[in-house]
Design an enzyme around this catalytic site. Structure first.
Site, short mmCIF file in Angstrom:
data_model
loop_
_atom_site.label_atom_id
_atom_site.label_comp_id
_atom_site.label_asym_id
_atom_site.label_seq_id
_atom_site.Cartn_x
_atom_site.Cartn_y
_atom_site.Cartn_z
N HIS A 65 -9.87 1.56 0.43
CA HIS A 65 -9.72 0.39 1.32
C HIS A 65 -10.83 0.35 2.38
O HIS A 65 -10.56 0.08 3.54
CB HIS A 65 -8.35 0.43 1.99
CG HIS A 65 -7.81 -0.93 2.35
ND1 HIS A 65 -8.48 -1.80 3.17
CD2 HIS A 65 -6.66 -1.56 2.00
CE1 HIS A 65 -7.76 -2.90 3.33
NE2 HIS A 65 -6.65 -2.78 2.62
N GLU B 227 -11.25 -4.05 -3.24
CA GLU B 227 -10.39 -2.96 -3.70
C GLU B 227 -10.18 -3.07 -5.21
O GLU B 227 -9.51 -3.97 -5.68
CB GLU B 227 -9.04 -3.03 -2.97
CG GLU B 227 -9.16 -3.04 -1.45
CD GLU B 227 -7.97 -3.74 -0.80
OE1 GLU B 227 -6.84 -3.22 -0.90
OE2 GLU B 227 -8.19 -4.81 -0.19
N HIS C 43 0.81 -1.22 0.00
CA HIS C 43 0.00 0.00 0.00
C HIS C 43 0.85 1.28 0.00
O HIS C 43 0.48 2.29 0.62
CB HIS C 43 -0.99 0.00 1.16
CG HIS C 43 -2.02 -1.08 1.07
ND1 HIS C 43 -2.49 -1.56 -0.13
CD2 HIS C 43 -2.68 -1.77 2.05
CE1 HIS C 43 -3.40 -2.51 0.11
NE2 HIS C 43 -3.53 -2.66 1.41
#
Length: 339
Positions: A167, A303, A96
């Site tokens: 997210h 996602e 991420h």
């Protein structure tokens, strides 16, 4: 925080549906939608105050993720002959974008009207090791058909990689203290990207004949603990599915419905993939809104994205953005009711 004010922005539509967003991480803080009895229920996990978000940034609840959502192997990639070194925060990989990624940044916010919020952030050249000044705009729009339409745009002054996503942790049951095992999922995908023990993709495989086949509605908990190699490695579902939609925003990519509440979530995207994460790393200790302790597998994430580790896997769709090009991505989370 970071020299900028944080705030909570409230979007409402003609049906009384409400989405609350903070500019800290561009996070969806709450989404209030009607259940089968007409009662308004919050369907996303999060916290009651900004201090809790700031104190637990890795929770990622509701957050915008970047510069690269998901994993990059060994925290390295090579672009135009230059090797870039990134933070290594997950099994020696970059997950991420960085522990201090976009989910921790205070975005500049402008509420356009009651149903639209525009967020902008300039990610400087070299931030978390990524090249190029990346100028990002994310627009949240709450539509009158009870959808949250998220549109991403970005431009760079130097060749870089980009993979932005949201997210949010969803629980459609109307009770955020329950797990997700009874909620029914469908993913419109014939293939997925299997992973190694550290959750890096090893290629593309068919879902047929495996518990990864979610083309027909099935309870999330039905096969999640099967003795299947991929589920064992990820402690359940935490994989990228290769969508059949091929970028068609009008085709449904995934759907989840809660039999308890009747609330259904449909996901539409122009992205080639979607990461379905079933909360396998939720430890059952995190206290969220209204003092509720979120249980193990207390939510799911969908996602929309390019595939994990694409910069290192040439057979995957590219995530390279060049100067003069415009990055765009779109994700629609649409809520309906099934009685």
């Amino acid at each position: 925080m970071q020299g900028k004010p944080t705030d909570l922005y409230v979007l409402t539509n003609s049906n009384g549906v409400e989405a609350c967003i903070t500019n800290l991480g561009g996070r969806l803080v709450s989404v209030m939608v009607p259940d089968k009895n007409g009662n308004m229920k919050d369907v996303v996990l999060g916290y009651d105050n900004i201090e809790a978000y700031a104190g637990n940034p890795d929770g990622n609840y509701g957050a915008l993720i970047g510069r690269y959502g998901n994993r990059i192997k060994d925290g390295k990639f090579t672009l135009e002959g230059v090797e870039y070194d990134l933070p290594k925060n997950n099994f020696g990989h970059c997950l991420h974008g960085d522990p201090a990624g976009y989910h921790t940044r205070v975005w500049d916010a402008k509420q356009i009207d009651n149903q639209t919020l525009q967020l902008t952030y300039l990610s400087p050249d070299g931030e978390a090791g990524f090249p190029g000044n990346l100028d990002i705009q994310v627009t949240y729009r709450l539509t009158n058909d009870n959808a949250i339409d998220i549109q991403y745009e970005a431009a760079t002054d130097k060749a870089t990689i980009v993979n932005l996503t949201n997210h949010s942790y969803f629980n459609l049951s109307g009770d955020l203290s329950t797990d997700n095992s009874e909620q029914i999922i469908t993913i419109n995908a014939d293939q997925y990207t299997p992973v190694d023990e550290t959750l890096i993709p090893t290629g593309i495989e068919d879902v047929a004949g495996t518990p990864m086949d979610l083309r027909q509605p099935v309870a999330i908990g039905a096969h999640i603990d099967d003795d299947f190699d991929q589920l064992v490695k990820a402690k359940g579902y935490d994989h990228n599915w290769v969508l059949n939609t091929k970028g068609d925003i009008n085709q449904i990519a995934a759907k989840v419905v809660s039999p308890a509440s009747g609330i259904a979530l449909e996901v539409y995207t122009d992205e080639p993939g979607i990461q379905f994460y079933a909360g396998n790393f939720m430890e059952g200790t995190d206290k969220g809104k209204h003092g509720v302790t979120y249980p193990f597998r207390g939510a799911f994430c969908l996602e929309t994205q390019h595939y994990p580790d694409s910069p290192n896997q040439s057979e995957f769709p590219t995530t390279v953005l060049q100067p003069g090009e415009k990055y765009t991505s779109r994700c629609i989370y649409k809520f309906t009711v099934e009685k």
